[in-house]
Design an enzyme around this catalytic site. Structure first.
Site, PDB file in Angstrom:
ATOM      1  N   GLU A  22       0.839  -1.189   0.000  1.00  0.00           N
ATOM      2  CA  GLU A  22       0.000   0.000   0.000  1.00  0.00           C
ATOM      3  C   GLU A  22       0.883   1.252   0.000  1.00  0.00           C
ATOM      4  O   GLU A  22       1.913   1.293   0.674  1.00  0.00           O
ATOM      5  CB  GLU A  22      -0.897   0.023   1.248  1.00  0.00           C
ATOM      6  N   HIS A  47       7.905  -3.355  -6.652  1.00  0.00           N
ATOM      7  CA  HIS A  47       7.080  -3.715  -7.810  1.00  0.00           C
ATOM      8  C   HIS A  47       7.941  -4.016  -9.037  1.00  0.00           C
ATOM      9  O   HIS A  47       7.749  -3.455 -10.119  1.00  0.00           O
ATOM     10  CB  HIS A  47       6.084  -2.597  -8.117  1.00  0.00           C
TER      11      HIS A  47
END
Length: 376
Positions: A310, A331
């Site tokens: 998040e 990521h």
């Protein structure tokens, strides 16, 4: 959103459904690159079409996104760049190829577009409804990053069961190195052949993970609310509760829906075996990160690896980074040269079919086919 039309279904069409094609002039293509996927990668892939296409490049520099100004802009997600720049550049082009650039209704209205290609698995930066209303086909690139994400997932699994996070931090924090041939005694781990890997989601990525894990000796269980037609030989489909209770490692590869936010919460983690591991390379919204932190801090879970988390306020350190049994990466799941090349090649394939007068594969709005047939 409609499901993509696979390449296997993109066969030559009846004349009534074919896209109009002109052999006299090359198809004018605007490729829009960004900081992740440069325009040159698209141009290289399209070069194979030769004189059939005329390619123009627009490169987006930086990560700036202006505040949404229109309803169409407000409906997009995960994009970079200004739609106004695209609208200005796309004029007179017939094909628009993007990765992360915003394709709004206003962009679609700025040119006589016959095709929009998005080199992502989910074209969340494209107003697909607006394109459909205008009769413009939109294609995506499902599975372009499946191999890359699968390899990272398996790497995570191996690092977790061998205690790599804790052993690496031990040295970084000043632990003795090469002091004894027995120093590994503090970091006794496990091997793949003694572990059961549970996969939540058996789409392109999940199936690739299963195949690689089986080759390494893992036992593999899989759960998917929409079971695939086929799974890798040697793996087994089970229910969600059985997967939770039987897996030493659980890895998440599910798509986000309106029903699965925080699929993994306090209750879910409590139903996993004590000392098990957790991996998420899918989407951050699938995990209640505070619940995960508590499960790790208490020892209920032995470790976790996350490629998605998040967003945190600027300067706010993620609390999971301070746990010794956690791996977090920014990521990078699909961040390989091969993923970029596959995405560009898939979009070039879609353009090639347009040039041939055929409907491209991986179509996300196949309803335009029935509309064309009705009109003809």
């Amino acid at each position: 959103m409609s499901q993509p039309l696979p390449v296997s279904q993109a066969q030559p069409l009846p004349v009534s459904q074919r896209l109009p094609v002109s052999q006299a002039q090359p198809v004018r293509v605007l490729v829009v690159g960004d900081v992740y996927m440069p325009a040159s990668i698209f141009s290289t892939a399209l070069a194979g079409l030769g004189a059939a296409v005329a390619v123009t490049e627009l490169q987006i520099h930086g990560l700036d996104v202006p505040p949404p100004r229109t309803e169409s802009e407000r409906g997009l997600r995960e994009y970079i760049g200004d739609p106004a720049d695209l609208a200005a550049a796309v004029a007179d082009h017939e094909v628009l190829v993007v990765h992360g650039a915003p394709v709004t209704a206003e962009v679609l209205d700025a040119a006589p577009l016959r095709l929009v290609c998005c080199a992502r698995g989910g074209p969340v930066n494209v107003d697909v409804d607006a394109a459909t209303a205008r009769g413009i086909p939109v294609t995506s690139a499902p599975g372009r990053n499946a191999e890359a994400v699968a390899e990272l997932t398996v790497a995570f699994a191996l690092m977790l069961i061998r205690g790599v996070p804790a052993s690496a931090r031990y040295l970084v924090s000043g632990g003795q190195y090469a002091g004894s041939v027995f120093e590994g005694r503090e970091f006794i781990g496990g091997e793949a052949s003694s572990m059961t890997l549970g996969l939540v989601g058996l789409g392109n990525v999940g199936r690739q993970v299963a195949a690689r894990a089986l080759a390494l000796g893992f036992s593999v269980l899989g759960y998917d609310p929409v079971p695939p037609a086929a799974i890798p030989l040697g793996s087994a489909l089970v229910g969600f509760e059985e997967l939770l209770s039987r897996s030493d490692i659980i890895s998440v590869h599910a798509r986000v829906t309106s029903d699965n936010r925080h699929l993994f919460d306090t209750s879910t983690f409590a139903r996993m075996p004590p000392g098990s591991f957790f991996i998420n390379t899918a989407r951050e919204s699938l995990v209640d990160e505070e619940a995960l932190r508590r499960a790790l801090a208490s020892g209920a879970l032995a470790g976790a690896a996350l490629d998605v988390t998040e967003p945190r306020p600027a300067g706010d350190r993620h609390p999971l980074l301070d746990l010794p049994n956690v791996i977090i990466t920014p990521h990078i799941g699909g961040a390989t040269n091969e993923t970029l090349r596959r995405g560009a090649e898939m979009t070039a394939g879609a353009v090639a079919r347009l040039v041939a007068g055929e409907i491209p594969g991986h179509l996300v709005n196949p309803e335009i086919l029935s509309r064309r047939q009705a009109v003809s």
